[in-house]
Design a protein around this motif. Structure first.
Motif, PDB file in Angstrom:
ATOM      1  N   ALA A 328      -3.000   9.039  13.851  1.00  0.00           N
ATOM      2  CA  ALA A 328      -3.340   7.686  13.404  1.00  0.00           C
ATOM      3  C   ALA A 328      -3.034   7.518  11.918  1.00  0.00           C
ATOM      4  O   ALA A 328      -2.571   6.458  11.478  1.00  0.00           O
ATOM      5  N   HIS A 329      -3.279   8.568  11.141  1.00  0.00           N
ATOM      6  CA  HIS A 329      -3.011   8.518   9.701  1.00  0.00           C
ATOM      7  C   HIS A 329      -1.522   8.282   9.432  1.00  0.00           C
ATOM      8  O   HIS A 329      -1.154   7.366   8.677  1.00  0.00           O
ATOM      9  N   TYR A 330      -0.673   9.084  10.057  1.00  0.00           N
ATOM     10  CA  TYR A 330       0.761   8.961   9.791  1.00  0.00           C
ATOM     11  C   TYR A 330       1.351   7.696  10.425  1.00  0.00           C
ATOM     12  O   TYR A 330       2.248   7.064   9.847  1.00  0.00           O
ATOM     13  N   LEU A 331       0.837   7.321  11.581  1.00  0.00           N
ATOM     14  CA  LEU A 331       1.270   6.062  12.190  1.00  0.00           C
ATOM     15  C   LEU A 331       0.881   4.897  11.283  1.00  0.00           C
ATOM     16  O   LEU A 331       1.651   3.939  11.104  1.00  0.00           O
ATOM     17  N   GLY A 332      -0.306   4.992  10.677  1.00  0.00           N
ATOM     18  CA  GLY A 332      -0.762   3.955   9.753  1.00  0.00           C
ATOM     19  C   GLY A 332       0.127   3.831   8.527  1.00  0.00           C
ATOM     20  O   GLY A 332       0.376   2.728   8.034  1.00  0.00           O
ATOM     21  N   ILE A 333       0.623   4.964   8.025  1.00  0.00           N
ATOM     22  CA  ILE A 333       1.536   4.927   6.874  1.00  0.00           C
ATOM     23  C   ILE A 333       2.781   4.110   7.214  1.00  0.00           C
ATOM     24  O   ILE A 333       3.209   3.232   6.452  1.00  0.00           O
ATOM     25  N   ALA A 334       3.367   4.404   8.373  1.00  0.00           N
ATOM     26  CA  ALA A 334       4.591   3.702   8.777  1.00  0.00           C
ATOM     27  C   ALA A 334       4.332   2.224   9.045  1.00  0.00           C
ATOM     28  O   ALA A 334       5.108   1.355   8.629  1.00  0.00           O
ATOM     29  N   LEU A 335       3.226   1.922   9.728  1.00  0.00           N
ATOM     30  CA  LEU A 335       2.945   0.529  10.092  1.00  0.00           C
ATOM     31  C   LEU A 335       2.526  -0.304   8.882  1.00  0.00           C
ATOM     32  O   LEU A 335       2.861  -1.493   8.795  1.00  0.00           O
ATOM     33  N   ALA A 336       1.802   0.297   7.936  1.00  0.00           N
ATOM     34  CA  ALA A 336       1.439  -0.434   6.716  1.00  0.00           C
ATOM     35  C   ALA A 336       2.692  -0.810   5.933  1.00  0.00           C
ATOM     36  O   ALA A 336       2.797  -1.922   5.392  1.00  0.00           O
ATOM     37  N   SER A 337       3.648   0.103   5.879  1.00  0.00           N
ATOM     38  CA  SER A 337       4.915  -0.200   5.205  1.00  0.00           C
ATOM     39  C   SER A 337       5.629  -1.355   5.900  1.00  0.00           C
ATOM     40  O   SER A 337       6.180  -2.249   5.248  1.00  0.00           O
ATOM     41  N   PHE A 338       5.610  -1.329   7.232  1.00  0.00           N
ATOM     42  CA  PHE A 338       6.245  -2.410   7.987  1.00  0.00           C
ATOM     43  C   PHE A 338       5.591  -3.753   7.668  1.00  0.00           C
ATOM     44  O   PHE A 338       6.280  -4.747   7.401  1.00  0.00           O
ATOM     45  N   ILE A 339       4.259  -3.803   7.683  1.00  0.00           N
ATOM     46  CA  ILE A 339       3.556  -5.066   7.421  1.00  0.00           C
ATOM     47  C   ILE A 339       3.827  -5.542   6.001  1.00  0.00           C
ATOM     48  O   ILE A 339       4.050  -6.737   5.758  1.00  0.00           O
ATOM     49  N   ASN A 340       3.824  -4.619   5.036  1.00  0.00           N
ATOM     50  CA  ASN A 340       4.098  -5.002   3.648  1.00  0.00           C
ATOM     51  C   ASN A 340       5.494  -5.586   3.483  1.00  0.00           C
ATOM     52  O   ASN A 340       5.714  -6.494   2.676  1.00  0.00           O
ATOM     53  N   ILE A 341       6.452  -5.084   4.246  1.00  0.00           N
ATOM     54  CA  ILE A 341       7.835  -5.559   4.120  1.00  0.00           C
ATOM     55  C   ILE A 341       8.076  -6.824   4.936  1.00  0.00           C
ATOM     56  O   ILE A 341       8.699  -7.775   4.462  1.00  0.00           O
ATOM     57  N   CYS A 342       7.574  -6.858   6.167  1.00  0.00           N
ATOM     58  CA  CYS A 342       7.942  -7.933   7.105  1.00  0.00           C
ATOM     59  C   CYS A 342       6.894  -9.026   7.261  1.00  0.00           C
ATOM     60  O   CYS A 342       7.189 -10.075   7.840  1.00  0.00           O
TER      61      CYS A 342
END
Length: 432
Positions: A328-342
């Motif tokens: 969940a931690h590493y998935l959160g890193i990737a998904l937070a980046s996605f939300i910040n960009i898109c």
């Protein structure tokens, strides 16, 4: 830029108006037919002709002609009339049953699954087969046999097959028939269409489209949410498994990027790591939050059944609980980046992640809230998929049906006997 309305609900740029103005009335008529077909086939309710007229702004006589054409073509059907208290009873309209079907195939690591689906969303036939999918030629021979079998069974049941879509992980060339690379399957540089032709050269092969698995899963998710009247117009669909795939749904459509390759979430770099990803790199999200990584971190054999993982979690075994929290931690890193960009703050989890939702939900929500800049003002949602276990095969089939609905010239008028129409009270079930 000014725009010109050519039909209710659709605007086109002024630069294209000349082409449309020069076209016959068929252009507008086909657009309206597609609009009405999609409204009835994909909606959660059964609208009457009057409902459709109010929704589209079309006048009564035009609506009557268009609806009769849709019925005669086997796209929609009438249900029993409903009294509204005054005037003539309203006649609800619904997707036609057992007239047209599309076939969807899901090629995943270790299995092939296929579904034949009609316009009502009914799964008419399914096929599931476990096999070693690392050999492309052998796998595609099996796929061809499944496709031919489902087509023959559909024909025997007097259905017309209008689309065949094969979904698989990886990057597919812009011609939609050539696979560039599928690290999880171990396939590279394969002419998929040619391989399927070679598998049965004596039989004519119809048009087949190829699609990324995540896009197919998102087609199923969007369809089911619309049918359940819980639509989402903007979200990131994420499917966890041996790989981690994603599809971007924006304004109700798909944003697949310049080449159609958007959504390779599993190969986003999240941290230094020693484990090598299927793509050959290290540090990919897949190596921290993919199925094999989860199993190994839980103290289980990487290729063993995920049922062992769920059993360990139910017993609250420390290694399993720690492994899911880390994922969940590493998935959160990737998904937070996605939300910040898109700026798309809704995430829908499917596949293994949907099964692990009760364990992933809270830690993932915390990660996204902490690491997404807009979380103070935007409601970030993590949702469990409403799709079924065969969502990819279903979604691939549904894509074929949607493309069929968008091309009214392909609809053929047939008489009642050819289409297999039956009285409303005597509609048989069809098993193919």
């Amino acid at each position: 830029m000014p725009s010109h309305t050519i039909a209710p609900g659709r605007n086109v740029a002024a630069g294209t108006a000349t082409t449309l103005d020069a076209a016959s009335g068929t252009t507008v008529r086909n657009h309206n037919l597609t609009m009405l077909a999609n409204t009835v086939v994909t909606g959660s309710r059964h609208p009457s002709r009057a409902d459709l007229a109010r929704m589209t702004g079309l006048n009564r006589s035009t609506m009557t002609r268009l609806v009769e054409h849709l019925i005669s073509c086997g796209i929609i059907r009438e249900l029993n009339s409903e009294s509204t208290g005054s005037g003539r009873p309203a006649v609800p309209l619904a997707p036609a049953l057992h007239t047209y079907a599309a076939i969807g195939v899901d090629i995943s690591t270790g299995s092939v699954e296929a579904s034949a689906v009609d316009l009502s969303g009914e799964i008419l036939a399914q096929h599931y087969q476990q096999l070693n999918t690392s050999n492309a030629e052998k796998t595609l021979t099996v796929v061809r046999r499944i496709i031919d079998d489902l087509r023959m069974r559909a024909t025997d049941a007097e259905l017309t097959t209008v689309g065949i879509t094969v979904a698989l992980h990886g990057l597919i060339a812009t011609n939609h028939t050539y696979l560039l690379s599928s690290p999880n399957l171990g396939w590279h540089d394969i002419d998929l269409l040619e391989e399927l032709r070679k598998a049965a050269p004596q039989n004519m092969l119809p048009q087949i489209n190829f699609l990324n698995s995540a896009d197919a899963g998102a087609y199923a998710e969007t369809y089911l949410r619309n049918k359940q009247d819980i639509p989402l117009s903007d979200y990131l669909y994420v499917s966890g498994g041996t790989g981690i795939d994603a599809a971007i749904v924006k304004c109700g459509g798909f944003d697949t990027g310049c080449h159609g390759w958007a959504g390779e979430l599993g190969h986003v770099y999240v941290a230094e790591g020693r484990r090598q990803c299927s793509c050959g790199n290290t540090g990919c999200l897949e190596t921290f939050a993919g199925q094999y990584a989860l199993m190994e971190a839980s103290g289980l054999a990487p290729h063993s059944s995920t049922g062992n993982l769920f059993a360990a979690l139910s017993r609250k075994e420390p290694d399993a609980c720690k492994a899911v929290k880390s994922a969940a931690h590493y998935l959160g890193i990737a998904l937070a980046s996605f939300i910040n960009i898109c700026d798309i703050p809704t995430i829908v989890l499917d596949g293994l992640y949907a099964q692990l939702f009760e364990y992933l939900d809270k830690p993932l929500q915390r990660m996204l809230t902490e690491h997404t800049l807009s979380s103070q003002w935007a409601d970030i949602k993590v949702l469990r998929s409403v799709s079924t276990s065969n969502s990819v095969a279903f979604g691939a089939a549904w894509k074929g049906l949607i493309e069929f609905l968008s091309t009214p010239d392909r609809w053929q008028k047939q008489n009642d006997e050819q289409l297999g129409y039956f009285p409303i009270t005597d509609t048989p079930s069809v098993t193919i």
